[in-house]
Motif scaffolding. Structure first.
Motif, PDB file in Angstrom:
ATOM      1  N   HIS A  74      92.669  45.142  47.382  1.00 27.16           N
ATOM      2  CA  HIS A  74      91.951  46.345  47.123  1.00 27.16           C
ATOM      3  C   HIS A  74      90.762  45.715  47.326  1.00 27.16           C
ATOM      4  N   PHE A  75      90.675  44.540  45.702  1.00 25.75           N
ATOM      5  CA  PHE A  75      88.361  44.432  46.380  1.00 25.75           C
ATOM      6  C   PHE A  75      88.304  43.573  47.192  1.00 25.75           C
ATOM      7  N   ARG A  76      88.880  43.325  48.094  1.00 28.02           N
ATOM      8  CA  ARG A  76      89.329  42.737  49.816  1.00 28.02           C
ATOM      9  C   ARG A  76      88.021  43.461  50.640  1.00 28.02           C
ATOM     10  N   SER A  77      89.023  44.035  50.772  1.00 32.94           N
ATOM     11  CA  SER A  77      89.311  45.902  51.558  1.00 32.94           C
ATOM     12  C   SER A  77      88.067  46.336  51.026  1.00 32.94           C
ATOM     13  N   ARG A  78      88.012  46.739  49.758  1.00 33.40           N
ATOM     14  CA  ARG A  78      86.827  48.127  49.524  1.00 33.40           C
ATOM     15  C   ARG A  78      85.766  47.139  49.691  1.00 33.40           C
ATOM     16  N   LEU A  79      85.298  45.224  49.644  1.00 37.87           N
ATOM     17  CA  LEU A  79      83.963  45.012  50.335  1.00 37.87           C
ATOM     18  C   LEU A  79      83.296  45.519  51.459  1.00 37.87           C
ATOM     19  N   ARG A  80      84.657  45.569  52.519  1.00 32.26           N
ATOM     20  CA  ARG A  80      83.983  45.384  53.566  1.00 32.26           C
ATOM     21  C   ARG A  80      84.021  46.289  54.087  1.00 32.26           C
TER      22      ARG A  80
END
Length: 506
Positions: A95-101
């Motif tokens: 989730h956080f990896r995708s949200r950061l992108r």
């Protein structure tokens, strides 16, 4: 106008915890974005409600305002922080990896990125989560856009961290009390990079040691000379930042160890020399161990003898085997059992995490009689449930912790929590109707910060070891790529360092 984005994704993880950290833990602790984050990081904002009014992102905002010369604007992305616990679940990290992108793409174009990380975060299926996050940032921003990171003093530094970030700046106090100051200094470096006022050169060393330095408290004799040495190094105007990272003992990275990082303005030779010099100084304190921790029985005996001190305040007992601030589950009841059996006359406050107890007893009336067990629901292989009989006290909700309920067991009052039982501030007890000044004993689940927060209340601090996932001997169970002190008797730190920095092969 130059645009610098700012973001935080941070948590300190304990690899030995079976309780994975989920998105709800961040939502319960701290998760802000956009205009809300921008407002929280203003001079009079509250950056992390319930924990810190001003932290790294607030410091970055101050640097932009004071050093940007009206040429830089701060662009808020999001800020996510959770109380220490087990590694992030695969879904939570994804989730956080995708949200950061998505956040970086939506904020484009950006001329720089300020990234507040912890450095000792764990995630299922990922060796070094922060590296994966930095890779995402580089994929979106490219190599030409500067990225400056702040990290906790207990971060694990790797070659990929150094390669992906233009500068890494660590906390310089333990207990940590310089979040905003570090953010401002790191922000100043980033502003200078964005405006072309400096060229960052970074050198680092990796030490095969995971303990040492005594208590590692920055103002105590063993570590004070090292921190003063760093200050002296920074008197040279070419030296922008010097960090000593003392790693997180309960991180399972195979290259775990202390690190030194030096950031200079376009002077690689100076950075290399200072990183080496500081590494040598740190290596010399590896055999200075912290004091032996007491057993519960020894601690109780000390409290009994301290009659005058108890009249003037309270005694803080740190449950060093189950420190929530280091990722412990917070459900260890061994100290509670000892107090009930051996010191029922002492007024004592104890925190225990037991979500099943909260689910069962949250709605019941205050004063209701209860016969139940406490603990042993999250990690039953290690923590056995404790049978108790008492009456229910006040029920409250706490930021980052969730629902809490007092259970009175005679003179011993237990604050039972739904989420992490992060007892490190007097307010943890005071908000539950338990004034710390009236207690003989306040049990805390924090290694260092409680010493600051309880300064006005505590007249004696005692560390107790029972059995748990934050015991210091956890290092003996870890597997490393190199011989590592104190698991191994290592004479020279440079052999492991050169391999870790990619200068030699195994």
């Amino acid at each position: 106008m130059k645009r610098i984005g700012y973001v935080r994704i941070a948590q300190e993880s304990n690899a030995g915890s079976p309780v994975l950290t989920e998105l709800v833990d961040f939502e319960r602790s701290h998760l802000l974005a956009g205009a809300t984050l921008h407002g929280a990081t203003m001079a009079r904002g509250v950056e992390v409600k319930g924990f810190l009014n001003n932290a790294e992102l607030s410091g970055f905002r101050r640097a932009v305002e004071r050093e940007g010369g009206g040429q830089v604007v701060a662009v808020p992305l999001f800020s996510a922080w959770a109380i220490s616990g087990g590694p992030l679940s695969a879904d939570c990290f994804a989730h956080f990896r995708s949200r950061l992108r998505s956040a970086l793409e939506a904020a484009a174009p950006l001329d720089g990125l300020f990234f507040a990380l912890h450095g000792a975060m764990g995630a299922v299926g990922t060796l070094k989560p922060e590296v994966e996050l930095l890779r995402v940032a580089r994929e979106v921003l490219g190599d030409a856009v500067p990225i400056v990171c702040t990290m906790d003093l207990h971060a694990q530094i790797t070659a990929d961290d150094i390669r992906l970030a233009d500068a890494i700046c660590g906390f310089r106090t333990n207990p940590h009390r310089d979040h905003r100051a570090v953010g401002q200094r790191a922000g100043g470096i980033l502003v200078d990079l964005v405006l072309g006022r400096m060229k960052a050169t970074v050198a680092w060393r990796s030490l095969p040691m995971v303990t040492g330095g005594g208590t590692t408290v920055d103002i105590f004799p063993t570590m004070r000379p090292l921190f003063r040495k760093m200050q002296r190094m920074e008197r040279d105007p070419r030296v922008r930042y010097v960090s000593l990272f003392m790693c997180h003992l309960w991180n399972d990275h195979p290259d775990l160890g202390w690190s030194t990082v030096v950031v200079t303005d376009d002077d690689a030779a100076l950075a290399e020399r200072l990183a080496e010099e500081l590494a040598d100084a740190a290596w010399k304190v590896r055999k200075v161990e912290p004091p032996r921790f007491d057993s519960p029985e020894e601690a109780i005996a000390k409290v009994r003898k301290a009659r005058t001190l108890r009249r003037l305040g309270t005694v803080c007992i740190c449950d060093a085997s189950d420190v929530v601030g280091a990722g412990g589950t917070g459900e260890n009841t061994r100290i509670l059992a000892a107090l009930l059996e051996q010191a029922p006359e002492l007024m004592s406050y104890v925190p225990v995490r037991d979500p099943e107890f909260i689910a069962t007893h949250w709605e019941k009336e205050e004063g209701a009689a209860v016969e139940t067990t406490l603990g042993g629901t999250l990690h039953p292989e290690l923590n056995a449930p404790l049978p108790v009989r008492g009456t229910l006290g006040p029920a409250r909700k706490m930021a980052g912790i969730g629902r809490c309920r007092v259970l009175r067991l005679g003179n011993v009052s237990v604050v039972v929590t739904e989420g992490p039982s992060m007892a490190m501030k007097p307010a943890f007890y005071r908000d539950m109707g338990l004034p710390p000044a009236k207690a003989d004993i306040c049990v805390v689940r924090s290694f260092f910060p409680f010493r600051i927060y309880f300064l006005a209340h505590s007249r004696m601090n005692i560390y107790v070891q029972t059995e748990g996932i934050t015991d210091r001997d956890a290092v003996q169970k870890l597997q490393f790529n190199d011989p590592v002190y104190p698991k191994d008797d290592v004479a020279d730190w440079r052999i492991a360092d050169r391999r870790r920095r990619g200068l030699t092969r195994r």
